[in-house]
Design an enzyme around this catalytic site. Structure first.
Site, PDB file in Angstrom:
ATOM      1  N   SER A 262       0.825  -1.210   0.000  1.00 44.75           N
ATOM      2  CA  SER A 262       0.000   0.000   0.000  1.00 44.75           C
ATOM      3  C   SER A 262       0.857   1.256   0.000  1.00 44.75           C
ATOM      4  O   SER A 262       2.081   1.209   0.225  1.00 44.75           O
ATOM      5  CB  SER A 262      -0.902   0.016   1.246  1.00 44.75           C
ATOM      6  N   LYS A 263       0.208   2.367  -0.229  1.00 45.05           N
ATOM      7  CA  LYS A 263       0.866   3.679  -0.170  1.00 45.05           C
ATOM      8  C   LYS A 263       1.512   3.888   1.200  1.00 45.05           C
ATOM      9  O   LYS A 263       2.621   4.415   1.302  1.00 45.05           O
ATOM     10  CB  LYS A 263      -0.181   4.765  -0.448  1.00 45.05           C
ATOM     11  N   ARG A 264       0.828   3.460   2.234  1.00 39.66           N
ATOM     12  CA  ARG A 264       1.333   3.629   3.596  1.00 39.66           C
ATOM     13  C   ARG A 264       2.648   2.877   3.810  1.00 39.66           C
ATOM     14  O   ARG A 264       3.534   3.344   4.526  1.00 39.66           O
ATOM     15  CB  ARG A 264       0.279   3.161   4.599  1.00 39.66           C
ATOM     16  N   GLU A 267       5.389   5.056   2.410  1.00 42.87           N
ATOM     17  CA  GLU A 267       5.645   6.200   3.276  1.00 42.87           C
ATOM     18  C   GLU A 267       6.394   5.783   4.541  1.00 42.87           C
ATOM     19  O   GLU A 267       7.296   6.479   5.007  1.00 42.87           O
ATOM     20  CB  GLU A 267       4.318   6.883   3.646  1.00 42.87           C
TER      21      GLU A 267
END
Length: 506
Positions: A262-264, A267
Site C-alpha cells: 500500500s501507499k502507507r 511512506e
C-alpha cells in the site's frame, strides 16, 4: 490462441496509478506484443463521484514514461472508441434492457433506507443480509410487482437499479489461464447491480459490454476481480456472447509478505509505490514517484516483470524486447509476490551501469542547478559521472560521492585528520604543493608518475603523502583515485586546497 489478440488495461481515474496497476498494464502489453496483438487503454470512469482531476493524464504519462506504447486509447483513436466509459453512456442501457427482456435481470425499487433496515435486522441476529435468490421474491422489485405496477413506478421517476438475476443452484466450472479450473456455486452469489436510474452502468455491465464491443480476446487483471469472474461469465452467457479468456494476476505484497502493498508501506519505509510523483488535488499531499526519485524506467519495468513471473532461467536482467519474447502467462505465479525495496535498488544499479553517460550527465547537471544552484559545464560533469558511475544507484548519489569536485573543504573529518596529519606533514604537503605548481601537463597520465617518482626520491612512505593529500583535497578519506581527483580539479584548485589544509591543520 484466438486470432488477433486484443487486450486492454482499464484503470479507473480515482487517483495515482499504483505499481500493482502498472504491472497489470505491463503484463497486458507484453502479452499483446508477444502475439502481435493490440494493447488498448480504456478509462473506466463510470463512477463520477470518485473521479479525481488529473488522474487520467497521470495514467497516460506513467505508461509513456515506462515505454508501454498504447495502440488504441482516448488520445490514440481506433475503430472501437470512444475509450472513456463516460463517453459510452448511451450504449449500456440497451444491453441492460436486453437482460431484462430475456429474464436475466430485473428492476429493483428498494430504497437505501429499506435495505439498511434489513441489514440491521439480520445483523441483530448475527446474520448477513445479501440480495440474492433466497430473498429477492420478497423484496420491492419487478419479480414481485405486476407489469403495470412496475411501469407506473418507472413512469413516476421512482429511483431504481437493475439487478442481475443470479441462477439458482447452478454449479459453474470456470477456466483461468493462471488459476486453472475454478468451481463456483451460484447460491453463494448475490444479485449484483448492473445499472442505476441515473443512467450510468456499474463496473460489471460496462466492463462486459465494452470488452465484447472492443473485441477483447484476453482479460488480464488483478486477483481482486476473481470474486466477480462468475458473474461476468454468466453475463456473457446471458447476452449470448463468447467470453474472452481470463487470467487473474497475483497481488504484490508488502516487504513482510503479509498483506497487499500500500501507499502507507512506501511512506513508512521510504520507497515509492507509484511510478510518478503524485500531488493530491484536495489535500495537497505529495506521494513519491520512481521517476522523481531518479529511477530509470527500464529498471522499474524489469523489477515489476519479475514480481510474479519468471522464464524458468536464472536470468534477472531483461530488456523490454527480451521480456516480450519470453513472456508467457502460464509462467505467472498464483501466489502473491513480495516486494523487495533493496532488490529494486539492485535493478536500478544494474541499469545505471548500462545507461548512456550523456543521459546521466544531463540529469546530474540539471540536479546541480536546481538543488545546489551550481551551474557547471556539461563536459566537467560528464567526466565526474564517468568516474563515479560504478559507485552510485541514483543521480543525487553523484553529489554524495563527489561533492568535493564542486566545493572545496571548509573543515576536515577529525578522525581522518588524526590518522593522516602528523608532525612534519605540513612540510611534506608544502613541498608537494611546490612540485604541483611547477607542472604544465595536469593529465592523470602525467601527474601520477610525477608525484610517485617525487615520493620515491624523497624517501618518504607512500601513505605519509597520499593520505594527507586526499584529506587536503576532499576533507575526508574518501573518493575515487586521488590522481583522478587532482586531474579533474586542475592545478589552480589543487594548489589552493593544499594551501588551505596547511594553514588550517598546522
Amino acid at each position: 490462441m484466438k486470432n488477433s489478440v486484443r487486450v486492454r488495461f482499464a484503470p479507473s481515474p480515482t487517483g495515482p496509478l499504483h505499481i500493482g496497476g502498472l504491472r497489470t498494464a505491463l503484463y497486458n502489453y507484453l502479452f499483446a506484443k508477444k502475439h502481435n496483438g493490440t494493447f488498448i487503454l480504456r478509462i473506466e470512469d463510470t463512477d463520477q463521484s470518485r473521479y479525481v482531476e488529473g488522474a487520467e493524464q497521470y495514467i497516460k504519462e506513467a505508461l509513456d514514461w515506462c515505454g508501454l506504447t498504447i495502440d488504441e486509447g482516448p488520445n490514440t483513436p481506433g475503430d472501437f472508441g470512444p475509450y472513456r466509459q463516460s463517453e459510452r453512456q448511451h450504449i449500456y442501457k440497451e444491453y441492460a434492457q436486453k437482460l431484462i427482456d430475456s429474464g436475466h435481470a430485473y428492476y429493483a425499487f428498494d430504497s437505501a433506507e429499506e435495505l439498511d433496515k434489513l441489514r440491521k435486522e439480520r445483523e441483530s441476529k448475527g446474520e448477513t443480509f445479501t440480495y440474492n435468490s433466497q430473498n429477492r421474491t420478497h423484496l420491492n422489485n419487478s419479480l414481485n410487482l405486476s407489469e403495470d405496477e412496475c411501469q407506473k413506478l418507472l413512469d413516476d421517476g421512482q429511483p431504481y437499479v437493475i439487478r442481475f438475476k443470479m441462477p439458482m443452484a447452478k454449479q459453474l466450472l470456470i477456466s483461468d489461464i493462471i488459476r486453472g479450473n475454478i468451481q463456483v456455486r451460484t447460491d453463494a452469489l448475490d444479485d449484483k447491480i448492473l445499472f442505476k436510474s441515473d443512467g450510468m452502468p456499474t463496473y460489471h455491465l460496462a466492463n462486459i459490454v465494452d470488452d465484447h464491443l472492443m473485441k477483447i480476446t484476453h482479460v488480464i487483471r488483478g486477483e481482486e476481480w476473481l470474486p466477480s469472474l462468475a458473474l461476468h461469465i454468466l453475463l456473457y452467457d446471458a447476452l449470448g456472447w463468447d467470453a474472452p479468456e481470463f487470467a487473474h494476476l497475483p497481488l504484490i505484497l508488502k516487504p513482510s509478505g503479509k498483506g497487499k502493498l500500500s501507499k502507507r508501506d512506501g511512506e513508512k519505509h521510504g520507497f515509492p509505490v507509484f511510478p510518478l510523483e503524485w500531488k493530491d488535488p484536495k489535500s495537497g499531499q505529495i506521494s513519491a514517484g520512481y521517476r522523481e526519485d531518479y529511477y530509470l524506467p527500464e529498471a522499474v519495468i524489469n523489477m515489476l516483470a519479475l514480481l510474479g513471473w519468471n522464464d524458468t532461467s536464472d536470468q534477472e536482467i531483461f530488456s523490454l524486447h527480451e521480456l516480450i519474447d519470453k513472456f508467457d502467462l502460464s509462467r505467472v505465479h498464483k501466489a502473491g509476490a513480495k516486494f523487495d525495496p533493496e532488490k529494486t535498488e539492485w535493478f536500478q544499479h544494474q541499469y545505471v551501469q548500462k545507461v548512456d553517460i550523456e543521459i546521466l550527465a544531463n540529469q546530474f547537471q540539471n540536479w546541480l542547478k536546481t538543488q545546489k544552484s551550481i551551474d557547471s559545464k556539461i563536459e566537467y560533469v560528464r567526466q565526474i559521472v564517468s568516474l563515479l558511475k560504478e559507485r552510485i544507484n541514483f543521480v543525487p548519489d553523484f553529489w554524495q560521492e563527489g561533492y568535493f569536485f564542486f566545493e572545496a573543504p571548509q573543515e576536515f573529518n577529525p578522525k581522518a585528520t588524526k590518522k593522516a596529519w602528523k608532525d612534519g606533514t605540513a612540510e611534506i604537503i608544502s613541498n608537494l604543493k611546490t612540485l604541483i605548481s611547477e607542472q604544465n601537463d595536469f593529465s592523470k597520465e602525467s601527474i601520477q608518475p610525477t608525484i610517485k617518482n617525487w615520493i620515491q626520491s624523497q624517501d618518504i612512505g607512500f601513505g605519509k603523502v597520499m593520505q594527507p593529500l586526499r584529506l587536503s583535497l576532499v576533507g575526508d578519506m574518501k573518493g575515487p583515485d586521488v590522481f583522478d581527483i587532482i586531474s579533474l580539479l586542475g592545478k589552480e584548485e589543487v594548489v589552493k586546497r593544499l594551501e588551505f589544509a596547511i594553514n588550517t591543520l598546522k
